[in-house]
Design a protein around this motif. Structure first.
Motif, PDB file in Angstrom:
ATOM      1  N   VAL A   1       0.180  -8.808   8.042  1.00  0.00           N
ATOM      2  CA  VAL A   1       0.014  -7.642   8.908  1.00  0.00           C
ATOM      3  C   VAL A   1       0.441  -6.414   8.111  1.00  0.00           C
ATOM      4  N   VAL A   2      -0.370  -5.355   8.193  1.00  0.00           N
ATOM      5  CA  VAL A   2      -0.107  -4.141   7.414  1.00  0.00           C
ATOM      6  C   VAL A   2      -0.080  -2.945   8.359  1.00  0.00           C
ATOM      7  N   GLY A   3       1.057  -2.294   8.462  1.00  0.00           N
ATOM      8  CA  GLY A   3       1.153  -1.098   9.280  1.00  0.00           C
ATOM      9  C   GLY A   3       0.680   0.126   8.516  1.00  0.00           C
ATOM     10  N   LYS A   4      -0.201   0.903   9.142  1.00  0.00           N
ATOM     11  CA  LYS A   4      -0.650   2.160   8.534  1.00  0.00           C
ATOM     12  C   LYS A   4      -0.270   3.374   9.385  1.00  0.00           C
ATOM     13  N   SER A   5       0.107   3.151  10.637  1.00  0.00           N
ATOM     14  CA  SER A   5       0.492   4.257  11.519  1.00  0.00           C
ATOM     15  C   SER A   5       1.731   4.964  10.971  1.00  0.00           C
TER      16      SER A   5
ATOM     17  N   THR B   1      -9.048  -7.297   9.680  1.00  0.00           N
ATOM     18  CA  THR B   1      -9.166  -6.659  10.991  1.00  0.00           C
ATOM     19  C   THR B   1      -8.478  -5.308  10.949  1.00  0.00           C
ATOM     20  N   VAL B   2      -8.964  -4.405  11.775  1.00  0.00           N
ATOM     21  CA  VAL B   2      -8.381  -3.073  11.913  1.00  0.00           C
ATOM     22  C   VAL B   2      -8.112  -2.847  13.396  1.00  0.00           C
ATOM     23  N   ILE B   3      -6.858  -2.692  13.752  1.00  0.00           N
ATOM     24  CA  ILE B   3      -6.451  -2.569  15.157  1.00  0.00           C
ATOM     25  C   ILE B   3      -6.185  -1.101  15.452  1.00  0.00           C
ATOM     26  N   GLY B   4      -6.999  -0.554  16.331  1.00  0.00           N
ATOM     27  CA  GLY B   4      -6.986   0.883  16.597  1.00  0.00           C
ATOM     28  C   GLY B   4      -8.115   1.529  15.833  1.00  0.00           C
TER      29      GLY B   4
ATOM     30  N   ASP C   1     -10.154 -14.971  12.726  1.00  0.00           N
ATOM     31  CA  ASP C   1      -9.283 -15.629  11.746  1.00  0.00           C
ATOM     32  C   ASP C   1      -9.068 -14.752  10.510  1.00  0.00           C
ATOM     33  N   GLY C   2      -8.643 -13.521  10.746  1.00  0.00           N
ATOM     34  CA  GLY C   2      -8.466 -12.582   9.648  1.00  0.00           C
ATOM     35  C   GLY C   2      -7.310 -12.936   8.734  1.00  0.00           C
ATOM     36  N   ASP C   3      -7.467 -12.530   7.480  1.00  0.00           N
ATOM     37  CA  ASP C   3      -6.408 -12.731   6.486  1.00  0.00           C
ATOM     38  C   ASP C   3      -5.434 -11.553   6.471  1.00  0.00           C
ATOM     39  N   VAL C   4      -5.966 -10.344   6.728  1.00  0.00           N
ATOM     40  CA  VAL C   4      -5.163  -9.126   6.700  1.00  0.00           C
ATOM     41  C   VAL C   4      -5.469  -8.319   7.957  1.00  0.00           C
ATOM     42  N   HIS C   5      -4.414  -7.892   8.665  1.00  0.00           N
ATOM     43  CA  HIS C   5      -4.564  -7.131   9.901  1.00  0.00           C
ATOM     44  C   HIS C   5      -3.924  -5.753   9.721  1.00  0.00           C
ATOM     45  N   PHE C   6      -4.740  -4.705   9.692  1.00  0.00           N
ATOM     46  CA  PHE C   6      -4.240  -3.334   9.562  1.00  0.00           C
ATOM     47  C   PHE C   6      -4.016  -2.734  10.947  1.00  0.00           C
ATOM     48  N   VAL C   7      -2.807  -2.271  11.214  1.00  0.00           N
ATOM     49  CA  VAL C   7      -2.488  -1.630  12.488  1.00  0.00           C
ATOM     50  C   VAL C   7      -2.576  -0.118  12.302  1.00  0.00           C
TER      51      VAL C   7
END
Length: 446
Positions: free
Chosen positions: A125-129, A6-9, A84-90
């Motif tokens: 969860v992976v922060g990219k911001s 998933t990609v949030i934002g 049901d994502g395995d990796v969530h990029f913020v």
């Protein structure tokens, strides 16, 4: 089985990252709280101009016939949970706080709080911001126990975002110590398996270092740009040629030639706000003296805009009232429609406020420019913009302006053939041979 991402934002960073993850073979769900943006993306269209992004998006959006169907979008956190994502990029925005230098973390905090309610217990969860150093250690406390957090800063260049995501020059990953960090590294090696196999280096580090990399890199680039602009000021005072100066020092491999073109300075949504947030955070940490030089970098950068306004005033004999000024370029850089903190649009606006009749043309940035400065004049072409102009300002180095403009044709429609090159990107000989008076910042007048 392939990871679900998933990609949030889904702004500039998120939309690009989501499309790139689908291109790399993953099933991807993008989430944003803005329905209009999600509606556009779900139809395979992007709300900003970025070369190659719309084509990449259309190749994978599941509502488009013939696509891979690996990419879809939603505004629903419940749907994201059901995915049901395995990796969530913020990938949400971190703008500058209104009236302050500090970074506004409200969007990041909101994203983590909402994600915490639906995230699976063993997900990553992976922060990219781009965030102030120390943020990851705080944010991991917002997540349910067992959910790992990694920090993976972005290094996208507007105009090259697709290339930079699919073929990055480095991949930086900040992870905690122990088993959680080992798991995060393993998962992200799987996510980035293709670019790693192509030779992109992986820099594995801790949270604070990973958070510092983007702001440190942007601060260095800003310093280099402002350095050559400071040299332009000295060249103007002493009669030197900053273009030749930059060429000469650029041959030194310790310095290099990139980012040594003097002009009206940097802008956009990253460099200005990142160096200011960096200074603010250093102050909070008690290390403000370490970054006091960035205040002068910021000052030099803003001063160049005023210098271009003064150069235009001088070219017009001392005042703007009743004078027609053509401005070529509105975006902060070429191959983008981004006008955030654009030096070009700032200069155009200053001249307009001082009485000049300003007409702007930009290949991609006109709709956004109109929203910021609706009172400026706008033309459908460079030729129309310069028609009847008393002076022409070249302020964004689009290839169309460098390579496709015919100085002789333009000279036939202006009131006075005077061009001020705010990017030191045009060929002085070519323009002077066509009858123009050519001036550029930090260069001889003849």
């Amino acid at each position: 089985m392939a990871l679900k991402i998933t990609v949030i934002g889904t702004g500039y960073l998120g939309a690009t990252h989501a499309a790139a993850m689908a291109e790399l073979g993953f099933d991807v769900l993008g989430l944003d709280v803005a329905p209009a943006k999600i509606e556009m993306l779900a139809a395979g269209r992007v709300p900003m101009y970025e070369p190659g992004l719309e084509e990449l998006l259309a190749r994978h959006v599941d509502t488009i016939g013939g696509s891979t169907g690996r990419l879809r979008f939603t505004t629903s956190w419940d749907e994201l949970g059901a995915f049901d994502g395995d990796v969530h990029f913020v990938c949400v925005n971190t703008p500058q706080k209104h009236g302050e230098y500090a970074c506004d973390m409200s969007y990041v905090d909101s994203a983590f709080t909402s994600l915490a309610k639906v995230v699976r217990g063993d997900a990553l969860v992976v922060g990219k911001s781009t965030v102030p150093v120390g943020s990851a250690r705080r944010l991991v406390g917002l997540l349910p126990e067992g959910v790992a957090l990694a920090w993976n800063p972005e290094f996208l260049r507007e105009g090259f975002a697709v290339q930079d995501t699919l073929h990055p020059d480095r991949i930086v990953v900040g992870v905690p110590e122990g088993p959680a960090g080992e798991t995060a590294e393993k998962v992200l090696r799987e996510v980035y398996a293709t670019p790693l196999a192509e030779g992109s280096p992986l820099v594995l580090t801790d949270y604070p270092t990973s958070e510092l990399v983007k702001t440190a890199a942007n601060s260095f680039l800003a310093t280099k740009i402002s350095f050559i602009n400071a040299m332009a000021e000295v060249c103007e005072a002493g009669g030197g040629d900053v273009a030749r100066l930059a060429e000469a020092i650029g041959y030194d491999e310790r310095i290099g030639s990139k980012f040594l073109r003097a002009g009206i300075g940097f802008g956009g949504g990253c460099l200005p706000k990142d160096i200011r947030a960096f200074m603010a955070r250093a102050g909070e940490l008690g290390a403000d003296q370490a970054l006091t030089f960035l205040r002068e970098i910021d000052s030099i950068n803003m001063r160049r805009r005023a210098s271009m306004v003064e150069m235009a005033r001088e070219a017009l004999g001392g005042g703007f009232l009743g004078k027609r000024v053509a401005v070529l370029g509105a975006t902060f850089k070429p191959d983008s429609d981004d006008v955030r903190d654009s030096p070009a649009l700032n200069v155009a606006g200053q001249i307009h406020l001082q009485g000049g009749q300003v007409t702007v043309y930009d290949p991609k940035g006109m709709p956004n420019a109109r929203q910021v400065f609706p009172t400026l004049g706008y033309a459908d072409s460079a030729l129309d913009a310069v028609r009847g102009a008393d002076v022409v300002l070249h302020l964004t180095e689009w290839r169309e302006f460098r390579d496709a403009l015919d100085p002789a044709e333009l000279a036939g429609v202006v009131a006075s053939p005077v061009i001020l090159d705010g990017r030191n990107a045009l060929d002085p000989v070519r323009w002077r041979e066509a009858g123009w008076t050519y001036r550029a910042m930090g260069r001889p007048t003849a």
